[in-house]
Design a protein around this motif. Sequence first.
Motif, PDB file in Angstrom:
ATOM      1  N   ARG A   1       0.793  -1.228   0.000  1.00 23.83           N
ATOM      2  CA  ARG A   1       0.000   0.000   0.000  1.00 23.83           C
ATOM      3  C   ARG A   1       0.828   1.283   0.000  1.00 23.83           C
ATOM      4  NH1 ARG A   1      -5.403  -1.138   0.917  1.00 23.83           N
ATOM      5  NH2 ARG A   1      -5.810  -3.263   1.626  1.00 23.83           N
ATOM      6  N   ALA A   2       2.116   1.189   0.276  1.00 19.99           N
ATOM      7  CA  ALA A   2       2.925   2.414   0.345  1.00 19.99           C
ATOM      8  C   ALA A   2       4.178   2.352  -0.522  1.00 19.99           C
ATOM      9  CB  ALA A   2       3.297   2.701   1.795  1.00 19.99           C
ATOM     10  N   MET A   3       4.943   1.266  -0.396  1.00 13.56           N
ATOM     11  CA  MET A   3       6.214   1.198  -1.116  1.00 13.56           C
ATOM     12  C   MET A   3       6.022   0.844  -2.590  1.00 13.56           C
ATOM     13  SD  MET A   3       8.565  -0.608   1.840  1.00 13.56           S
ATOM     14  CE  MET A   3      10.123  -0.243   1.047  1.00 13.56           C
ATOM     15  N   LEU A   4       5.169  -0.134  -2.861  1.00 13.87           N
ATOM     16  CA  LEU A   4       4.965  -0.570  -4.246  1.00 13.87           C
ATOM     17  C   LEU A   4       4.430   0.541  -5.143  1.00 13.87           C
ATOM     18  CD1 LEU A   4       5.582  -3.188  -5.685  1.00 13.87           C
ATOM     19  CD2 LEU A   4       3.206  -3.885  -5.378  1.00 13.87           C
ATOM     20  N   PRO A   5       3.448   1.354  -4.681  1.00 14.71           N
ATOM     21  CA  PRO A   5       3.017   2.466  -5.543  1.00 14.71           C
ATOM     22  C   PRO A   5       4.170   3.389  -5.926  1.00 14.71           C
ATOM     23  CG  PRO A   5       1.469   2.177  -3.731  1.00 14.71           C
ATOM     24  CD  PRO A   5       2.627   1.269  -3.454  1.00 14.71           C
TER      25      PRO A   5
END
Length: 648
Positions: free
Chosen positions: A540-544
């Motif tokens: 939810r935070a790093m992949l985007p």
Amino acid sequence: MSNVIVNRVAEFLKRFPPFSFLGDGDLTRVAQSVAVHYLEQGEILFRQGEAARPHFFILREGIIHLVETSQKGEEIREVCDEGDVFGVLALLGKRPYLLTSKVIENSLIYAIPVAVFEKILEENSRVALFFAAGFAAGQVVVRQDLSQGQKARSELKKASGDHPLLIFSDQSAVNFSEKVLNCPPETSIQNAAKMMAEAQVSSIVICDSQDFPLGILTDKDLRSRVLASEISPQNPVSQVMTRPVITRKKQDGFSNLYLTMIRHRLHHLVLTEDGTDQSPVCGIISDHDVFLSMGNSPAVLIHGLMNTQEVGEMRKIRDRAEQMLCYYLENEVSMEFVASVMTEINDVIIRQALEISKTQLKAQYPEMNSTRFCFLSMGSEGREEQLLRTDLDNAILYEDVAEGLQSKATEYFLKLGEGVVEVLLACGFDPCPGKIMASNPEWVQPLSVWKNYFSDWILHPSPEALMKVSIFFDFRFVAGSNALAAELSDHIYQEIGKKQIFLNFLAQNAMKNPPPLGFFRDFVVEKSGENRDQFDIKLRAMLPLTDLARLLVLSHQIVGINNTFQRFEKLAELESSNSELYSQAGKAYEILMRMRALEGLQNKNNGRYINPKSLGKLQRQLLKNAFAPISELQEIVNIRFQLDYFRR
């Protein structure tokens, strides 16, 4: 030298280790002794094989290459940058230069007399240990970082206080052996060797009747002085021992003992009661003992990895690297430096694993020894962001071979990959759930097949293809032939150029990641399963951020930058109108990396799932602030790639 020049020299030196460790008085004395040399492009400062001068050097400005000359020709071993210290063997060993220094751009150097610095080395343990760590890592240039990346280096130049390269478990305590194997000088060489074998040690000290040391015999001496010279093993050991023996007191500090070993090129140092050869032997210290005493310095960890192919030992060293990582994170050392160091450690493990696997297969597949191949890391390790031992993502690319050799090549490189993966798993890394590893025949292929893979993913961007793109587009050369990796990169950019609409599909895929915060600005947590009520920081935070950075860099046709915060840094350079947003995104990603790594170290897992309730108010706010750039970046991508129109 006038006071103005002395002050300028001192100001420059103080910016760089080891000079930053000096007090004002010592720094002034060094600055007063400096000789300033201006060298023009094409000049040679010193040549390989020349006797060492009574100076060592620090580059003030310009570029100098250190070149090794051999039968194969010239090879650039090091590129010296501002602040790098070189010619240091003159400081310790007074031996001929190993390399030739060539001036590539007009350069200004400071020559520092050895005589002035030797006293500082004896009195200042931090300076001594700085050089010791560099030599332990086999460096011919002593610099601030272990990577070759300019960014990690420049970050260190800004640092003050303790140098993050040097972390020692206990500088005053040195592990050494109190039980010293010894024998009288008339003992035969054969009997001395038997005694060493039975005691399972690599040295024996030759003593007189009072236990005063006369000399020392090591495994290396047996090879070079006995076997190679065809000396009879019945001769007395006194004929081949090293004499006079160099001794020190066991109470001497760590830096004194280790620098003695470096200065005299010793693998073993004999300890006596008063530090001279006129008192009884009371201990012996080996370079392995030194390694254990130096603790968790990255230089020493890497040195240890490069000098072992024992998988159990490699695992222990990687465990110690995690202790070092914890120290770095808790002391807020630059994330870019931390990532560079951990990447270097992981890469050395991979290269050693390759050597182990190649050695095992060499006799069985002699025809494959000259076949070019390339080991690729992908995913977080490909982006130089794998701090913890999370999932492996790797592959093997090899050159196309003649049809008659294809089956052999397929068999050989798959076995090679299986061997590497086996070592990595034994060192504590997790297997890839999707089996994207060099032990999977699908990902061990010749160049032509890899080109077809990428062409197909780009020309037919199905959901499955886009998932693979997110992993495989971040490949990074680790070992083997870099030319093969470069050729594959060129092919990828040519294919994207033919089908620009591929980027629209990639953009659409990058927007599919779920938002990190809900309507009421609460963390969006997992609704079910073993991670229920946990926040997935990766998804939810790093992949985007990794997906958006990759997409935007690809749209600018930038080659060779895989790291997420370096991608955002480059984007800030390319797009001045959005530079502030890109800078914030890069910083946000560093915060997320740090938080995930700390979570993983604390809970002994991969750190992916975080319990929001366990976070303090400040941590929660910091994490929420790190999410801020995501929605703005998604808005830019939505407009730039016309996704509202594209979805119709």
